[in-house]
Design a protein around this motif. Structure first.
Motif, PDB file in Angstrom:
ATOM      1  N   ALA A  58      15.175 -10.182   1.612  1.00  0.00           N
ATOM      2  CA  ALA A  58      13.936 -10.315   0.840  1.00  0.00           C
ATOM      3  C   ALA A  58      12.914 -11.180   1.577  1.00  0.00           C
ATOM      4  O   ALA A  58      11.711 -10.972   1.432  1.00  0.00           O
ATOM      5  CB  ALA A  58      14.222 -10.898  -0.539  1.00  0.00           C
ATOM      6  N   GLY A  59      13.379 -12.124   2.361  1.00  0.00           N
ATOM      7  CA  GLY A  59      12.481 -12.994   3.107  1.00  0.00           C
ATOM      8  C   GLY A  59      11.964 -12.399   4.395  1.00  0.00           C
ATOM      9  O   GLY A  59      11.052 -12.947   5.016  1.00  0.00           O
ATOM     10  N   GLU A  60      12.520 -11.282   4.792  1.00  0.00           N
ATOM     11  CA  GLU A  60      12.085 -10.617   6.012  1.00  0.00           C
ATOM     12  C   GLU A  60      10.877  -9.733   5.712  1.00  0.00           C
ATOM     13  O   GLU A  60      10.781  -9.142   4.642  1.00  0.00           O
ATOM     14  CB  GLU A  60      13.209  -9.747   6.586  1.00  0.00           C
ATOM     15  CG  GLU A  60      14.424 -10.541   7.004  1.00  0.00           C
ATOM     16  CD  GLU A  60      15.610  -9.658   7.376  1.00  0.00           C
ATOM     17  OE1 GLU A  60      15.570  -8.427   7.160  1.00  0.00           O
ATOM     18  OE2 GLU A  60      16.600 -10.223   7.871  1.00  0.00           O
ATOM     19  N   ARG A  61       9.975  -9.651   6.630  1.00  0.00           N
ATOM     20  CA  ARG A  61       8.808  -8.755   6.559  1.00  0.00           C
ATOM     21  C   ARG A  61       8.011  -8.921   5.261  1.00  0.00           C
ATOM     22  O   ARG A  61       7.610  -7.948   4.629  1.00  0.00           O
ATOM     23  CB  ARG A  61       9.243  -7.308   6.759  1.00  0.00           C
ATOM     24  CG  ARG A  61       9.857  -7.072   8.124  1.00  0.00           C
ATOM     25  CD  ARG A  61       9.993  -5.632   8.546  1.00  0.00           C
ATOM     26  NE  ARG A  61      10.266  -4.650   7.557  1.00  0.00           N
ATOM     27  CZ  ARG A  61      11.479  -4.157   7.274  1.00  0.00           C
ATOM     28  NH1 ARG A  61      12.537  -4.585   7.931  1.00  0.00           N
ATOM     29  NH2 ARG A  61      11.628  -3.216   6.365  1.00  0.00           N
ATOM     30  N   LEU A  62       7.772 -10.158   4.870  1.00  0.00           N
ATOM     31  CA  LEU A  62       6.958 -10.388   3.676  1.00  0.00           C
ATOM     32  C   LEU A  62       5.554  -9.820   3.836  1.00  0.00           C
ATOM     33  O   LEU A  62       4.926  -9.433   2.847  1.00  0.00           O
ATOM     34  CB  LEU A  62       6.870 -11.882   3.355  1.00  0.00           C
ATOM     35  CG  LEU A  62       8.074 -12.487   2.641  1.00  0.00           C
ATOM     36  CD1 LEU A  62       7.874 -13.974   2.437  1.00  0.00           C
ATOM     37  CD2 LEU A  62       8.346 -11.794   1.323  1.00  0.00           C
ATOM     38  N   ASP A  63       5.067  -9.740   5.063  1.00  0.00           N
ATOM     39  CA  ASP A  63       3.744  -9.161   5.290  1.00  0.00           C
ATOM     40  C   ASP A  63       3.696  -7.690   4.902  1.00  0.00           C
ATOM     41  O   ASP A  63       2.611  -7.136   4.716  1.00  0.00           O
ATOM     42  CB  ASP A  63       3.330  -9.304   6.760  1.00  0.00           C
ATOM     43  CG  ASP A  63       3.033 -10.738   7.142  1.00  0.00           C
ATOM     44  OD1 ASP A  63       2.862 -11.577   6.233  1.00  0.00           O
ATOM     45  OD2 ASP A  63       2.979 -11.019   8.344  1.00  0.00           O
ATOM     46  N   ASP A  64       4.850  -7.051   4.792  1.00  0.00           N
ATOM     47  CA  ASP A  64       4.946  -5.640   4.419  1.00  0.00           C
ATOM     48  C   ASP A  64       5.358  -5.456   2.959  1.00  0.00           C
ATOM     49  O   ASP A  64       5.708  -4.357   2.553  1.00  0.00           O
ATOM     50  CB  ASP A  64       5.960  -4.923   5.311  1.00  0.00           C
ATOM     51  CG  ASP A  64       5.508  -4.821   6.750  1.00  0.00           C
ATOM     52  OD1 ASP A  64       4.293  -4.795   6.993  1.00  0.00           O
ATOM     53  OD2 ASP A  64       6.381  -4.771   7.637  1.00  0.00           O
ATOM     54  N   SER A  65       5.326  -6.536   2.190  1.00  0.00           N
ATOM     55  CA  SER A  65       5.821  -6.484   0.813  1.00  0.00           C
ATOM     56  C   SER A  65       4.717  -6.771  -0.194  1.00  0.00           C
ATOM     57  O   SER A  65       3.842  -7.602   0.033  1.00  0.00           O
ATOM     58  CB  SER A  65       6.947  -7.509   0.624  1.00  0.00           C
ATOM     59  OG  SER A  65       8.020  -7.249   1.502  1.00  0.00           O
ATOM     60  N   LEU A  66       4.808  -6.074  -1.312  1.00  0.00           N
ATOM     61  CA  LEU A  66       3.928  -6.287  -2.457  1.00  0.00           C
ATOM     62  C   LEU A  66       4.799  -6.634  -3.652  1.00  0.00           C
ATOM     63  O   LEU A  66       5.941  -6.165  -3.749  1.00  0.00           O
ATOM     64  CB  LEU A  66       3.139  -5.013  -2.775  1.00  0.00           C
ATOM     65  CG  LEU A  66       2.288  -4.436  -1.654  1.00  0.00           C
ATOM     66  CD1 LEU A  66       1.758  -3.066  -2.052  1.00  0.00           C
ATOM     67  CD2 LEU A  66       1.144  -5.382  -1.324  1.00  0.00           C
ATOM     68  N   VAL A  67       4.272  -7.438  -4.548  1.00  0.00           N
ATOM     69  CA  VAL A  67       5.010  -7.761  -5.764  1.00  0.00           C
ATOM     70  C   VAL A  67       4.164  -7.425  -6.982  1.00  0.00           C
ATOM     71  O   VAL A  67       2.929  -7.441  -6.927  1.00  0.00           O
ATOM     72  CB  VAL A  67       5.445  -9.250  -5.829  1.00  0.00           C
ATOM     73  CG1 VAL A  67       6.477  -9.556  -4.759  1.00  0.00           C
ATOM     74  CG2 VAL A  67       4.251 -10.181  -5.732  1.00  0.00           C
ATOM     75  N   ALA A  68       4.838  -7.122  -8.073  1.00  0.00           N
ATOM     76  CA  ALA A  68       4.206  -6.939  -9.367  1.00  0.00           C
ATOM     77  C   ALA A  68       4.573  -8.160 -10.196  1.00  0.00           C
ATOM     78  O   ALA A  68       5.745  -8.539 -10.268  1.00  0.00           O
ATOM     79  CB  ALA A  68       4.711  -5.667 -10.035  1.00  0.00           C
TER      80      ALA A  68
END
Length: 174
Positions: A58-68
């Protein structure tokens, strides 16, 4: 639409993920993944999918992640990787609220901004709910493929359904 569904849908914001979101992303991902995959993927893969593995990933590639976010907390997330909508998970209580569709719109917008026209995703062949959802979102199934699932020491090839979509301009850009 029930009152609770309307409340969740209306109160949800989609935004880029931040470091502080990692524990919540991991929890949503772990619970959703276990629900969708246990009994439908090789037992060897399930052994790799510990709570700790989801926390690390979950901590990897946060730049590629969106959250609701609803009610001040993360209730879903989506991650893109290259031309792939790689992960889409929402809390069980938020399924059927339109939240996943909002995440998909936002994820597709990220891919379009990167100049991509074609995108893909994969889904467990036993996950009929997700398959119906992706079809409703305009994705098309292209059949079973061998997919390299990430594990701690490399990858494990599993058979999984691939969906593809030609990305067109949307009026609901993220």
């Amino acid at each position: 639409m029930s009152k609770r569904v309307a409340e969740i849908s209306a109160a949800t914001a989609v935004r880029p993920a931040a470091d502080c979101d990692v524990p919540a992303i991991a929890a949503v991902w772990y619970d959703g993944w276990m629900t969708a995959h246990v009994g439908h993927v090789p037992e060897a893969l399930i052994r790799y999918r510990t709570r700790g593995s989801f926390e690390r990933r979950a901590g990897e590639r946060l730049d590629d992640s969106l959250v609701a976010v609803a009610d001040g907390r993360v209730v879903g997330f989506l991650r893109v990787h290259d031309a792939e909508i790689e992960q889409v998970f929402v809390e069980a209580r938020c399924r059927g609220t339109g939240l996943a569709a909002r995440l998909m719109v936002a994820g597709e917008a990220v891919l379009r901004r990167r100049g991509l026209v074609e995108a893909f995703l994969v889904v467990n062949s036993a996950n009929e709910r997700a398959q119906r959802f992706y079809l409703k979102q305009g994705w098309r199934s292209v059949g079973l493929v061998d997919y390299a699932a990430e594990i701690e020491d490399g990858t494990m090839v599993i058979s999984i359904l691939r969906y593809e979509k030609t990305l067109t301009h949307s009026h609901e850009e993220f």
